[in-house]
Scaffold this motif. Sequence first.
Motif, PDB file in Angstrom:
ATOM      1  N   THR A 137       0.771  -0.672   0.069  1.00 29.66           N
ATOM      2  CA  THR A 137       0.072   0.171   0.068  1.00 29.66           C
ATOM      3  C   THR A 137       0.512   1.113   0.252  1.00 29.66           C
ATOM      4  N   GLU A 157     -14.741   3.606  -6.850  1.00 28.27           N
ATOM      5  CA  GLU A 157     -13.688   4.830  -7.096  1.00 28.27           C
ATOM      6  C   GLU A 157     -12.634   3.421  -7.419  1.00 28.27           C
ATOM      7  N   GLY A 158     -12.907   2.438  -5.577  1.00 24.82           N
ATOM      8  CA  GLY A 158     -10.999   2.006  -5.365  1.00 24.82           C
ATOM      9  C   GLY A 158     -10.968   0.943  -6.584  1.00 24.82           C
ATOM     10  N   HIS A 194      -8.961   8.224   3.491  1.00 21.76           N
ATOM     11  CA  HIS A 194     -10.646   9.275   3.206  1.00 21.76           C
ATOM     12  C   HIS A 194     -11.708  10.103   4.224  1.00 21.76           C
ATOM     13  N   SER A 231      -7.186   2.154   4.578  1.00 22.18           N
ATOM     14  CA  SER A 231      -7.024   3.231   3.493  1.00 22.18           C
ATOM     15  C   SER A 231      -8.543   4.531   4.030  1.00 22.18           C
ATOM     16  N   SER A 232      -9.446   3.837   4.494  1.00 20.66           N
ATOM     17  CA  SER A 232     -10.531   4.457   4.536  1.00 20.66           C
ATOM     18  C   SER A 232     -10.352   5.450   5.987  1.00 20.66           C
ATOM     19  N   LEU A 237     -16.619   5.671  -2.803  1.00 21.24           N
ATOM     20  CA  LEU A 237     -14.947   4.921  -2.310  1.00 21.24           C
ATOM     21  C   LEU A 237     -14.966   3.346  -2.546  1.00 21.24           C
ATOM     22  N   TYR A 250      -0.511   8.583   1.459  1.00 22.33           N
ATOM     23  CA  TYR A 250      -0.820   7.965   2.622  1.00 22.33           C
ATOM     24  C   TYR A 250       0.407   7.570   3.796  1.00 22.33           C
ATOM     25  N   GLY A 299      -9.747  -2.435  -4.682  1.00 24.32           N
ATOM     26  CA  GLY A 299      -9.772  -1.052  -3.446  1.00 24.32           C
ATOM     27  C   GLY A 299      -8.562  -0.135  -3.654  1.00 24.32           C
ATOM     28  N   THR A 300      -8.626   0.343  -2.542  1.00 23.03           N
ATOM     29  CA  THR A 300      -7.641   1.819  -2.327  1.00 23.03           C
ATOM     30  C   THR A 300      -6.331   1.173  -1.686  1.00 23.03           C
ATOM     31  N   ASP A 309     -10.737  -1.138   1.164  1.00 27.12           N
ATOM     32  CA  ASP A 309      -9.844  -1.021   1.742  1.00 27.12           C
ATOM     33  C   ASP A 309      -9.488  -2.401   0.802  1.00 27.12           C
ATOM     34  N   HIS A 332       0.668   3.815  -3.137  1.00 21.48           N
ATOM     35  CA  HIS A 332       0.346   5.124  -2.176  1.00 21.48           C
ATOM     36  C   HIS A 332       1.130   6.075  -1.722  1.00 21.48           C
TER      37      HIS A 332
END
Length: 459
Positions: free
Chosen positions: A103, A329-330, A343, A339-340, A326, A110, A334-335, A359, A107
């Motif tokens: 992650t 979009e993920g 956001h 990750s929540s 989300l 983060y 997921g992201t 996530d 990203h």
Amino acid sequence: MRGFQIRVKPQFTFELKLIKYLRRFQIRITPQTILDFSLICYICWNVVRVVIYRLIRMENLAYGITYFLIYALLAIYLVWSRRKLTKESVMILLGMAAYLWITCLLHPEYHALFFEEGKITLSDQIITKQIFTFTSGVSILPIICLYKRSDDFMRTVTFAYFVKALFSIMLHLTGNFETMRSSITSSDSYSMSMGYASLIPMLIMGYGFIRSTDVAQRIVYLVTAVAMLWMVLISGTRGAILCIIIFGFMYLMYGINYQFKTLAKFGILAAALLLAYLCLYSTLLYDIGTFLSNLGITSRSINALLNGEISNDNGRSGLQEKALSLIAEGGPFGTGFCSSRYHYAGAYPHNIFLEILIDMGYVGGSIFILLLAIGVIRFFVTVKDYHWRVLFIIFFSCAAGRLMVSSSFWMEPFFWQAVAIGIAAVKWQKNDDIADNRLQLSSFINKISEKYFGITMQR
């Protein structure tokens, strides 16, 4: 050389009996004792931390000593018993660490969430510190998974949560409420974390009251359970009440051995439907709230009952609408790890399924949820030990109730303790089944050889 005897005078008889009596209470240190102490220190980490802090008056050092004590005992147990950490617990911890690393690579934004205090999270703590610590629960996996016998685990957690219950009662009587993110203790009119923290001691003491045959023990268990129920009512939220309802349903369905189990299930279902009808279409909840209020018991949940606001979502609908966007979009995966929190600027969607889908995505999250469901089903199909089943129901029901309306599963201690109990119970139940099958096969071969060949095989 001729032997000789020592004659004990009558006046020493009482002293010798006293010595024999005291020997019964001597603690015999074994590897299992070391593991028990490690688990007790983990569960009662805040009690240990406060005691150490009162002695040295240095908060950070008190944290460090508590950490060291827990894992030093675990290391001593592993060396002494010549055992290794279970592969399941190691795989979960390494998997979470690898997911965090991936992650961070995908990203970079983060980075502040994971490694810089006060930049993103509302609690002014970095996420990794909240997850990979004994306050979260995931680090308890290596300890619980080492337990083979449910009796040892039940005895240890009963003692640990009894100590924790006494500590909670002391804080309440002094007007302090222990909070998960406090430095030592904090004073407030209520504490949601205290209400949730009182659930496990209440249920374990209640189970001790049911299974114990000693009158004195049953009185202690009952008084402690009632005190913890009081703490839940005055300190907890609607989520804590939901946990109790889920536990009662699961315990009646899977924790009790009925002779007419099918008939009992229909009776339980009918009673649940009747209770739901009374709660929704009558003044039962209002009458309960009024009665408790007259006794001087006030809390956010009781005030919601009296004001007719028990069904209010307290802004959760907005969080859930954002969660749906989300998830879209993920994409399928997921992201990323936790990750929540990024956001939601330190908050979370207050629902375990939405958090997983954010996530891990609608593909990865669906697979993870399916694996959790399979694990729960496998537990109840495989595990026959009564203590393991009840302990799993206790922690699972508390985790399910809380995660449906609050908290984050990444750092929820009830969730990871339920996972650890499930892994330990299934693992050692499987080993016991293999040993029983080998014993039955050996007995069958022995009977055949003795009957037809006159040969008795030695086991």
